[in-house]
Design an enzyme around this catalytic site. Structure first.
Site, PDB file in Angstrom:
ATOM      1  N   TYR A   1       4.002  -0.073  -1.250  1.00 38.01           N
ATOM      2  CA  TYR A   1       2.853   0.495  -1.964  1.00 38.01           C
ATOM      3  C   TYR A   1       3.296   0.517  -3.426  1.00 38.01           C
ATOM      4  CZ  TYR A   1      -0.838   3.777  -3.273  1.00 38.01           C
ATOM      5  OH  TYR A   1      -1.926   4.375  -3.860  1.00 38.01           O
TER       6      TYR A   1
ATOM      7  N   TYR B   1       5.438   7.418  -6.851  1.00 37.66           N
ATOM      8  CA  TYR B   1       5.932   6.115  -6.388  1.00 37.66           C
ATOM      9  C   TYR B   1       7.469   6.139  -6.298  1.00 37.66           C
ATOM     10  CZ  TYR B   1       7.342   1.179  -6.922  1.00 37.66           C
ATOM     11  OH  TYR B   1       7.951  -0.045  -6.780  1.00 37.66           O
TER      12      TYR B   1
HETATM   13  N1  LIG Z   1       6.065  -4.878  -9.014  1.00 36.29           N
HETATM   14  C1  LIG Z   1       7.028  -4.315  -9.746  1.00 36.29           C
HETATM   15  O1  LIG Z   1       6.963  -4.253 -10.979  1.00 36.29           O
HETATM   16  C2  LIG Z   1       8.242  -3.749  -9.063  1.00 36.29           C
HETATM   17  C3  LIG Z   1       9.210  -3.094  -9.836  1.00 36.29           C
HETATM   18  C4  LIG Z   1      10.344  -2.596  -9.221  1.00 36.29           C
HETATM   19  C5  LIG Z   1      10.511  -2.743  -7.855  1.00 36.29           C
HETATM   20  N2  LIG Z   1       9.554  -3.358  -7.120  1.00 36.29           N
HETATM   21  C6  LIG Z   1       9.758  -3.470  -5.662  1.00 36.29           C
HETATM   22  O2  LIG Z   1       9.867  -4.851  -5.324  1.00 36.29           O
HETATM   23  C7  LIG Z   1       9.346  -5.068  -4.014  1.00 36.29           C
HETATM   24  C8  LIG Z   1       8.316  -6.187  -4.035  1.00 36.29           C
HETATM   25  O3  LIG Z   1       7.253  -5.802  -4.893  1.00 36.29           O
HETATM   26  P1  LIG Z   1       6.100  -6.805  -5.331  1.00 36.29           P
HETATM   27  O4  LIG Z   1       6.043  -6.764  -6.807  1.00 36.29           O
HETATM   28  O5  LIG Z   1       6.278  -8.106  -4.639  1.00 36.29           O
HETATM   29  O6  LIG Z   1       4.850  -6.020  -4.749  1.00 36.29           O
HETATM   30  P2  LIG Z   1       3.365  -6.532  -4.520  1.00 36.29           P
HETATM   31  O7  LIG Z   1       3.134  -7.837  -5.177  1.00 36.29           O
HETATM   32  O8  LIG Z   1       2.481  -5.366  -4.824  1.00 36.29           O
HETATM   33  O9  LIG Z   1       3.352  -6.801  -2.951  1.00 36.29           O
HETATM   34  C9  LIG Z   1       3.404  -5.763  -2.041  1.00 36.29           C
HETATM   35  C10 LIG Z   1       3.065  -6.304  -0.674  1.00 36.29           C
HETATM   36  O10 LIG Z   1       2.993  -5.175   0.215  1.00 36.29           O
HETATM   37  C11 LIG Z   1       1.854  -5.336   1.023  1.00 36.29           C
HETATM   38  N3  LIG Z   1       1.369  -4.047   1.493  1.00 36.29           N
HETATM   39  C12 LIG Z   1       0.958  -2.977   0.767  1.00 36.29           C
HETATM   40  N4  LIG Z   1       0.556  -1.997   1.591  1.00 36.29           N
HETATM   41  C13 LIG Z   1       0.707  -2.481   2.854  1.00 36.29           C
HETATM   42  C14 LIG Z   1       0.468  -1.942   4.137  1.00 36.29           C
HETATM   43  N5  LIG Z   1      -0.057  -0.722   4.314  1.00 36.29           N
HETATM   44  N6  LIG Z   1       0.777  -2.687   5.230  1.00 36.29           N
HETATM   45  C15 LIG Z   1       1.274  -3.929   5.088  1.00 36.29           C
HETATM   46  N7  LIG Z   1       1.505  -4.508   3.902  1.00 36.29           N
HETATM   47  C16 LIG Z   1       1.223  -3.784   2.797  1.00 36.29           C
HETATM   48  C17 LIG Z   1       0.815  -6.018   0.156  1.00 36.29           C
HETATM   49  O11 LIG Z   1      -0.130  -6.606   1.003  1.00 36.29           O
HETATM   50  P3  LIG Z   1      -1.486  -7.272   0.445  1.00 36.29           P
HETATM   51  O12 LIG Z   1      -1.036  -8.584  -0.110  1.00 36.29           O
HETATM   52  O13 LIG Z   1      -2.333  -7.377   1.655  1.00 36.29           O
HETATM   53  O14 LIG Z   1      -2.011  -6.312  -0.583  1.00 36.29           O
HETATM   54  C18 LIG Z   1       1.688  -7.006  -0.608  1.00 36.29           C
HETATM   55  O15 LIG Z   1       1.828  -8.204   0.118  1.00 36.29           O
HETATM   56  C19 LIG Z   1       8.763  -3.712  -3.560  1.00 36.29           C
HETATM   57  O16 LIG Z   1       9.714  -3.056  -2.764  1.00 36.29           O
HETATM   58  C20 LIG Z   1       8.569  -2.947  -4.861  1.00 36.29           C
HETATM   59  O17 LIG Z   1       8.632  -1.551  -4.662  1.00 36.29           O
HETATM   60  C21 LIG Z   1       8.425  -3.896  -7.683  1.00 36.29           C
END
Ligand SMILES: NC(=O)c1ccc[n+]([C@@H]2O[C@H](COP(=O)([O-])OP(=O)(O)OC[C@H]3O[C@@H](n4cnc5c(N)ncnc54)[C@H](OP(=O)(O)O)[C@@H]3O)[C@@H](O)[C@H]2O)c1
Length: 298
Positions: free
Chosen positions: A60, A124
């Protein structure tokens, strides 16, 4: 080797579904296949596949919305990863999971290392820290990678938003006093593949130790500096007409958001680089490689 990947449509998940391919059979699932808002439903899914490695790219990630939906964010970011960890332990599988710079309060003057005490300043960050703790206390074999400021050539992210705005507006005001390392989803995925390959070998020879690592591009900037670099690179591409004339730096106080952000998000990379024999590229180099995909400049 069987690898069960959760979150195949996210920024990092999409790239993992590419980078993990040479390591074995990938079973890549999306939200429709595995709903992390229902932690109790996940054990059966893992048991059906019986993977050697579980990679969890689900999260999330709506930082501001999480202030209103902390219970849901906790299920997705902590309770469900805890279930995966329990299943990984049962199967003696390796669990790979991602966390965030937002576990820190950002008050430190220098980059954070893995021994620094987390102290999240928003919902978060609290739920992501709870996810780390659920995995660490499960007794499974794990790698947790804390990353930061993630962008990709697809999905919803700062890079694509800035490119769009730079085509529509002459002036932008961007926060200039938060510091961090922009990190491409592709770099995270490629690095993960190398670390998984080494860890699986270590597990086979009983030489594996679980650990939490900071994984970002090297160097740091502000959101303002990141924007200037994006516009510089886009501006050098003749097929990418920009309207933007000025990018103004503003303090965080002039851009209020529902969730507070850490002012300093820099993470040290020494532990990751030493353990896995890596030398992480600069954020500018990674950005140029990613933007080549978008602007067609290969
Ligand atoms: N984005 C950032 O800037 C950032 C920074 C630091 C760390 N991180 C960490 O890096 C990792 C990858 O992040 P990201 O940027 O790739 O995130 P993202 O693009 O937001 O992708 C998150 C994924 O989680 C899925 N998801 C959300 N809720 C769900 C649920 N209830 N059941 C099943 N799937 C669900 C989403 O599905 P849908 O495609 O269907 O929406 C999406 O595929 C995460 O652990 C995040 O906390 C991210």
């Amino acid at each position: 080797m069987k690898i069960l990947l959760f979150g195949k449509n996210g920024q990092v998940g999409w790239e993992l579904n590419r980078s993990l391919q040479p390591l074995g059979e990938i079973i890549a699932l999306a939200r429709v296949d595995a709903d992390f808002s229902r932690p109790d439903s996940l054990a059966d899914i893992v048991q059906q596949v019986k993977p050697d490695v579980i990679v969890n790219a689900v999260a999330y990630t709506a930082v501001d919305k999480a202030e209103q939906e902390e219970a849901l964010a906790l299920k997705v970011n902590a309770l469900s990863p805890g279930v995966l960890a329990g299943q990984a332990k049962k199967l003696k599988a390796l669990l790979v999971h991602y966390s965030t710079d937002y576990v820190f309060d950002g008050k430190k003057e220098s980059p954070y290392d893995e021994t620094d005490e987390p102290n999240p300043v928003n919902a978060y960050g609290r739920t992501k820290l709870a996810g780390e703790q659920a995995i660490q206390s499960s007794g499974c074999d794990y790698l947790i990678f804390r990353t930061s400021w993630v962008y990709a050539s697809r999905g919803n992210n700062f890079l694509l938003t800035m490119l769009k705005l730079a085509q529509e507006r002459e002036e932008l005001s961007i926060v200039a006093d938060q510091t961090g390392s922009p990190t491409s989803a592709r770099l995270i995925a490629d690095t993960t593949a190398l670390c998984v390959q080494q860890s699986v070998k270590e597990k086979l020879s009983d030489g594996f130790a679980s650990g939490l690592y900071h994984l970002t591009a090297s160097g740091c900037t502000s959101w303002h500096g990141f924007t200037e670099e994006i516009i510089k690179l886009a501006g050098s591409c003749p097929d990418f007409p920009l309207k933007i004339k000025q990018v103004k730096g503003i303090p965080t106080s002039e851009y209020p958001t529902p969730a507070k952000r850490p002012m300093n998000s820099q993470l040290t990379l020494t532990k990751l680089e030493n353990r896995f024999g890596l030398e992480m590229p600069s954020w500018k180099k990674s950005l140029a490689l990613c933007m080549g995909n978008i602007t067609g400049d290969h």
